[in-house]
Design a protein around this motif. Sequence first.
Motif, mmCIF file in Angstrom:
data_model
loop_
_atom_site.group_PDB
_atom_site.id
_atom_site.type_symbol
_atom_site.label_atom_id
_atom_site.label_comp_id
_atom_site.label_asym_id
_atom_site.label_seq_id
_atom_site.Cartn_x
_atom_site.Cartn_y
_atom_site.Cartn_z
ATOM 1 N N ILE A 80 38.840 39.363 36.355
ATOM 2 C CA ILE A 80 37.813 38.317 36.298
ATOM 3 C C ILE A 80 38.119 37.197 37.284
ATOM 4 O O ILE A 80 37.225 36.689 37.980
ATOM 5 C CB ILE A 80 37.701 37.769 34.864
ATOM 6 C CG1 ILE A 80 37.036 38.810 33.951
ATOM 7 C CG2 ILE A 80 36.910 36.463 34.835
ATOM 8 C CD1 ILE A 80 37.039 38.442 32.487
ATOM 9 N N ILE B 16 31.796 33.817 36.483
ATOM 10 C CA ILE B 16 31.717 34.569 35.233
ATOM 11 C C ILE B 16 31.871 33.572 34.092
ATOM 12 O O ILE B 16 32.881 32.858 34.031
ATOM 13 C CB ILE B 16 32.814 35.649 35.167
ATOM 14 C CG1 ILE B 16 32.611 36.643 36.313
ATOM 15 C CG2 ILE B 16 32.791 36.371 33.824
ATOM 16 C CD1 ILE B 16 33.699 37.685 36.434
ATOM 17 N N VAL C 218 32.446 34.777 28.258
ATOM 18 C CA VAL C 218 32.712 36.201 28.497
ATOM 19 C C VAL C 218 34.216 36.444 28.545
ATOM 20 O O VAL C 218 34.739 37.385 27.927
ATOM 21 C CB VAL C 218 32.042 36.673 29.803
ATOM 22 C CG1 VAL C 218 32.445 38.110 30.125
ATOM 23 C CG2 VAL C 218 30.526 36.551 29.703
ATOM 24 N N THR C 219 34.913 35.581 29.287
ATOM 25 C CA THR C 219 36.373 35.704 29.381
ATOM 26 C C THR C 219 37.023 35.600 28.000
ATOM 27 O O THR C 219 37.891 36.406 27.647
ATOM 28 C CB THR C 219 36.938 34.599 30.288
ATOM 29 O OG1 THR C 219 36.284 34.655 31.560
ATOM 30 C CG2 THR C 219 38.431 34.776 30.491
ATOM 31 N N ILE D 285 36.278 38.727 25.749
ATOM 32 C CA ILE D 285 37.034 39.920 26.145
ATOM 33 C C ILE D 285 38.448 39.859 25.576
ATOM 34 O O ILE D 285 38.963 40.838 25.028
ATOM 35 C CB ILE D 285 37.071 40.052 27.682
ATOM 36 C CG1 ILE D 285 35.689 40.450 28.201
ATOM 37 C CG2 ILE D 285 38.115 41.086 28.116
ATOM 38 C CD1 ILE D 285 35.589 40.501 29.711
#
Length: 364
Positions: free
Chosen positions: A315, A324, A328-329, A332
Amino acid sequence: MFLRTFGWSFAITVVGLIAAGVLWGAQGFGIVLILSILEISLSFDNAVVNATVLKRMNPYWQKIFLTVGVLIAVFGMRLVFPLLVVGLTAKLNPATVIDLALHSDKTHAGLTYGQYLEAANPAIAAFGGIFLLMIFLDFAFEEKEHNWLSWIERPLEKVGKLDAFSSVIALVALVLAANLFAGEHAETVLLAGVLGLVTYLVVGGLSSVFESGLEEETEREEEAEKAGKSVVQVAGKAAFFLFLYLEVLDASFSFDGVVGAFAISNDIFMITLGLGIGAMYIRSLTVFLVRKGTLDDYVYLEHGAHYAIGALSVILLVGIEYHIPEIVTGLIGVAFIGLALGSSILRNRRESAGDENELVSAGK
C-alpha cells in the motif's frame, strides 16, 4: 495486569481529551478522538509484531520501551520527524519549517506545512514500504515452527534458503515502484528505498550479532564473570539494538498515519496529541501481549500480523502515486489479525479435543 498495563494509556487519554476540549473546544476534542482511533486501527498489527520482538527483551528494556519509547514515538515520530522530513525534502531551514508548522494556514512558496509533508510522500512511502517489506519477506522465507497458510508458506521457506533473497526481492520491488508510480520522483524514491533497506539490514544485523553474543555469554556465564564481563551488559547491548529496531518499525508504521492525519486536521499539535494517544495504546497492547503470553497461546497471530505488514508495504509503495484511504489500510490489518486469531482458536480447540480423545483411549 490489564489495569497495570493500560493504566497510563487511560490516564493520558483522559488528560489529552480534556486538554483538547479546553484548548480547541468541542471540534478539537472530536478531532483528537478521531485521530486516536485512526492510529489504533492502523497500528494494531504493529503491536503484534512488536510483541514478537519485545518478548526477547528483559523486563528492564520492556519498561524502557513503554516509557522512553513512548516519548520517542509521540514527540520524535509524530512531531519532530515530520518537521525533519519537510525540511530535508523541501530544502527549507528549520525556522521556516517550524513557523509553517505552528501556523497551519501560513504558506511558503505557495505551500502550507501539510502540503509540504504531502509532497514528501514519495520519499516517506519508499523508505517505509521497503523497510516493512523486508520484515515481511524475512518472516515469509524463514522456517517456522507452525505454518498458517501452508500452501504458501512451505514453498516460500524452501526459496528462502537462498542467501539474501529477501533483499533481492525488495530491490526488485523498489525498482518497479520507482518506474510504475514515482514519475518525476523516481530518483528520490530509489534513494529513500535503498536507505530503508540499509536501515533494516544495519539495525537488524546489529541486534542479531548482540543476541548471538548474549547466547554465547549465557552458556559461558561462569567464565564471563571471571573475566569481568557482565551478562547483563551484553543483554543490554542486544536489547538496545532491538529497541532501536522497534523504534524504526514504529516509525515505518506511523508514516501513513502522520500523512493521513492532515486530511483530518492541519494543526500539528492536534495531530501529535491524537496520534500520541493512539501510540500509547499500541505500546500498552504490545506489553500486554507479552506478559499474557498471547503469542504462545494463539500461534497464528504472528503470521497474520506479518501478512498485514506485507499488505501495508505494498500500500505504501502504490501510495507513492495513488491515494489509498486510511480506512482501507486499517481494515486490511484488522482482517488479517482477526483471521489469524480465529484460526488459532480453532487449532487450540482441535488440539484440546485430540488430547481428550487420547485420555479416553488410554482409560479404556
